[in-house]
Structure formats: structure tokens, C-alpha cells
Design a protein around this motif. Structure first.
Motif, PDB file in Angstrom:
ATOM      1  N   GLU A  98      32.062  67.547  -2.072  1.00  0.00           N
ATOM      2  CA  GLU A  98      31.184  68.224  -1.441  1.00  0.00           C
ATOM      3  C   GLU A  98      30.448  67.126  -1.764  1.00  0.00           C
ATOM      4  O   GLU A  98      29.022  66.297  -0.862  1.00  0.00           O
ATOM      5  CB  GLU A  98      30.208  69.288  -1.878  1.00  0.00           C
ATOM      6  CG  GLU A  98      32.041  70.505  -1.182  1.00  0.00           C
ATOM      7  CD  GLU A  98      31.783  70.528  -0.260  1.00  0.00           C
ATOM      8  OE1 GLU A  98      30.801  70.143   0.988  1.00  0.00           O
ATOM      9  OE2 GLU A  98      32.849  70.747   0.436  1.00  0.00           O
ATOM     10  N   ARG A 101      30.755  64.446  -0.105  1.00  0.00           N
ATOM     11  CA  ARG A 101      31.375  64.587   1.616  1.00  0.00           C
ATOM     12  C   ARG A 101      29.582  64.500   1.925  1.00  0.00           C
ATOM     13  O   ARG A 101      29.693  63.427   3.921  1.00  0.00           O
ATOM     14  CB  ARG A 101      32.057  66.006   1.644  1.00  0.00           C
ATOM     15  CG  ARG A 101      32.354  66.084   3.043  1.00  0.00           C
ATOM     16  CD  ARG A 101      32.571  67.655   3.182  1.00  0.00           C
ATOM     17  NE  ARG A 101      33.274  68.000   4.209  1.00  0.00           N
ATOM     18  CZ  ARG A 101      32.973  69.759   5.289  1.00  0.00           C
ATOM     19  NH1 ARG A 101      33.474  70.305   4.021  1.00  0.00           N
ATOM     20  NH2 ARG A 101      33.026  69.995   5.840  1.00  0.00           N
ATOM     21  N   TYR A 102      28.748  64.830   1.838  1.00  0.00           N
ATOM     22  CA  TYR A 102      27.021  64.773   1.885  1.00  0.00           C
ATOM     23  C   TYR A 102      26.742  63.997   1.872  1.00  0.00           C
ATOM     24  O   TYR A 102      25.851  64.098   1.570  1.00  0.00           O
ATOM     25  CB  TYR A 102      27.012  66.429   2.149  1.00  0.00           C
ATOM     26  CG  TYR A 102      28.174  67.411   2.325  1.00  0.00           C
ATOM     27  CD1 TYR A 102      27.191  68.009   3.398  1.00  0.00           C
ATOM     28  CD2 TYR A 102      28.526  68.577   1.443  1.00  0.00           C
ATOM     29  CE1 TYR A 102      27.783  68.888   4.114  1.00  0.00           C
ATOM     30  CE2 TYR A 102      28.919  69.215   2.426  1.00  0.00           C
ATOM     31  CZ  TYR A 102      28.827  69.452   3.595  1.00  0.00           C
ATOM     32  OH  TYR A 102      29.614  70.576   3.935  1.00  0.00           O
ATOM     33  N   THR A 137      36.104  60.704   0.548  1.00  0.00           N
ATOM     34  CA  THR A 137      35.771  61.853   1.560  1.00  0.00           C
ATOM     35  C   THR A 137      37.522  62.306   2.633  1.00  0.00           C
ATOM     36  O   THR A 137      37.773  63.476   2.309  1.00  0.00           O
ATOM     37  CB  THR A 137      35.135  61.461   2.533  1.00  0.00           C
ATOM     38  OG1 THR A 137      35.104  60.216   2.907  1.00  0.00           O
ATOM     39  CG2 THR A 137      33.592  61.499   1.861  1.00  0.00           C
TER      40      THR A 137
END
Length: 275
Positions: A98, A101-102, A137
Motif C-alpha cells: 500500500e 501503491r499510494y 506496485t
């Protein structure tokens, strides 16, 4: 006693013997009829049928369990561990899927490890460890999709086995379906290995490029990829399980072939050859 009286007496004896024989035959006949009627009145005893249940093939359960464990690991274990020292101190960090990803990777020095040093190249080329943010990712996302696919295949196969216990499909159908799902396990394991093997290569490249990495401001760097290595272990497990079940399925097919061959040879021996 005269001859006439003797003849009459003999006739009487013969008549009595005939009556006795008739009554004896009649009694035997009646007893036989009674025995037959009693047999007809009694309900026929049916032979107890032995119902042999098919063995429950646990391949689908194994597939589902491995997929669920893999999904848990991917979503809850850290993706990368890094420990480095700079002029400002030592930093130890764990980064999850995460985080990449962000795009919340901090501090900024870590991003320099994944930035390309080639100005005229794409973002996925010419990095010091051979990996970019896209690799951190896209690869976990593909791995999650693979585990979801594996779980669905395991559930479908388990449902098929449950239906087979009621519908009783032929052995040929079971063998074909069984072989298809075994092939899916082996192929899934290979794909999982191929998309994560680059992290092993990145670790080797990282060791070779340490002198260049130190130029970026790092005095000491340690890096370890956690979930990619776990995914590689899962790929080995899937591959081995697939081979084990393939061997079991092959042994069943060979045994069935030998039984059919022995029956055919026995019939040939009894009734002669067709040649």
C-alpha cells in the motif's frame, strides 16, 4: 382253506396296500404343496448391496488454502525492508504494498534507489537495483490476482467433486478434469515464480552497484524483499504439489490400464485370439 378263499384274501391285501400307498402319496403331495406355498408367502431376501463411496479428492481444498494464505501474506506482510545510514543518522523502515501503491515512501532518499539514471530512457530502465516503483506496485497486484484465480479454481474443483459423488461421473471424465486442474496448479506456480524472480536479480544487482549507491549519500545500506521471496516459496510449493498429484493421477491411470489389459488377455485366453 380253499383256493377261492385264498384268492379273495390276496385281493383284499392288494387293495389295502394300494389304499395305503395312495394315502401315503397324497400326504407327501400335500406336504410338498404346503412347503411350496410357504416359500411363496415368505418375502424374498434381497442381497445386501455394498455401496462404495468415491474417495474425496482434496486437490481443490489444497489450492484454496494455499491461495488464502498467499493473499494474507501479500496484504499483511511488508513488501520491503531497508536499513541504511547517512550523515544524518541510521534509519530502519518496512514498506508495504500500500505504501508503494499510494506513493507514500519517505524519506526521499529511498526513492533515489528506484529512480532511473538515464535521462533519455523509460522509467523502468537503468536503475541501480533494476527495479522501479512500478515493479513494487504491479508485481504484488499481479500476485494477488494469481492467488484469487487459484482460490476460485480450488472452489470450482471442490464443487465438481461434491457433484461427482452424487452424479457419479465416469473415470475418464474425472481423469480429464483432474489433469486440467493439476496443470493449472503447475502453470500458476511457474507464472508466480517468473514475475517475482526479478527481485532475486535485483538483490544481486544491488550488491554489485553498492559503490554507486554510496555516491547518492548512503554510508551503509541493507535491503531485503519479503513478500516477493514468500511468493517464490509459494511458487515452489505449488509446483511440488502439482507434481505430487500428477504422479498420483498417473499411477491411477497406469493401474487402470494394467487391469484392463489383464482382463483383455484373460478373455483372449478363454475364447481364443482374433488373429
Amino acid at each position: 382253506m380253499t383256493n377261492d378263499e385264498e384268492d379273495e384274501e390276496e385281493e383284499l391285501q392288494e387293495k389295502e396296500e394300494k389304499k395305503f400307498n395312495k394315502s401315503k402319496d397324497k400326504i407327501l403331495d400335500e406336504s410338498f404343496k404346503k412347503a411350496e406355498s410357504s416359500k411363496k408367502d415368505q418375502p424374498e431376501k434381497k442381497e445386501a448391496q455394498i455401496v462404495v463411496k468415491k474417495p474425496f479428492i482434496k486437490l481443490g481444498i489444497f489450492m484454496t488454502i494455499i491461495a488464502i494464505i498467499g493473499l494474507v501474506f501479500i496484504n499483511f506482510l511488508p513488501l520491503m525492508y531497508i536499513n541504511y545510514e547517512t550523515d544524518y543518522g541510521s534509519i530502519e523502515e518496512y514498506f508495504s504494498y500500500e505504501d508503494f501503491r499510494y506513493d507514500i515512501i519517505e524519506p526521499e532518499e529511498i526513492n533515489s534507489l528506484f529512480e532511473s539514471t538515464c535521462y533519455n530512457c523509460s522509467d523502468n530502465s537503468d536503475t541501480y537495483i533494476g527495479l522501479t516503483i512500478n515493479d513494487f506496485t504491479n508485481t504484488p497486484k499481479l500476485t494477488i490476482y494469481i492467488f484469487i484465480f487459484l482460490a476460485l479454481m480450488g472452489i470450482i474443483f471442490t464443487i465438481f467433486i461434491i457433484i461427482d459423488r452424487k452424479k457419479d461421473f465416469s473415470e475418464e471424465t474425472i481423469t480429464i478434469i483432474y489433469s486440467f486442474f493439476i496443470a493449472c496448479i503447475i502453470i500458476t506456480g511457474l507464472i508466480l515464480f517468473l514475475i517475482n524472480i526479478k527481485f532475486i536479480g535485483a538483490h544481486l544487482l544491488f550488491q554489485l552497484n553498492k559503490p554507486f549507491i554510496y555516491v547518492l549519500g548512503f554510508n551503509k545500506v541493507k535491503m531485503f524483499f519479503i513478500t516477493p521471496y514468500v511468493s517464490i516459496l509459494f511458487s515452489f510449493a505449488l509446483f511440488i504439489i502439482g507434481l505430487v498429484f500428477m504422479r498420483i493421477n498417473l499411477n491411477k491411470a497406469v493401474n487402470k490400464f494394467n487391469v484392463d489389459k489383464s482382463k483383455k488377455s484373460e478373455l483372449t485366453y478363454k475364447f481364443g485370439s482374433n488373429i
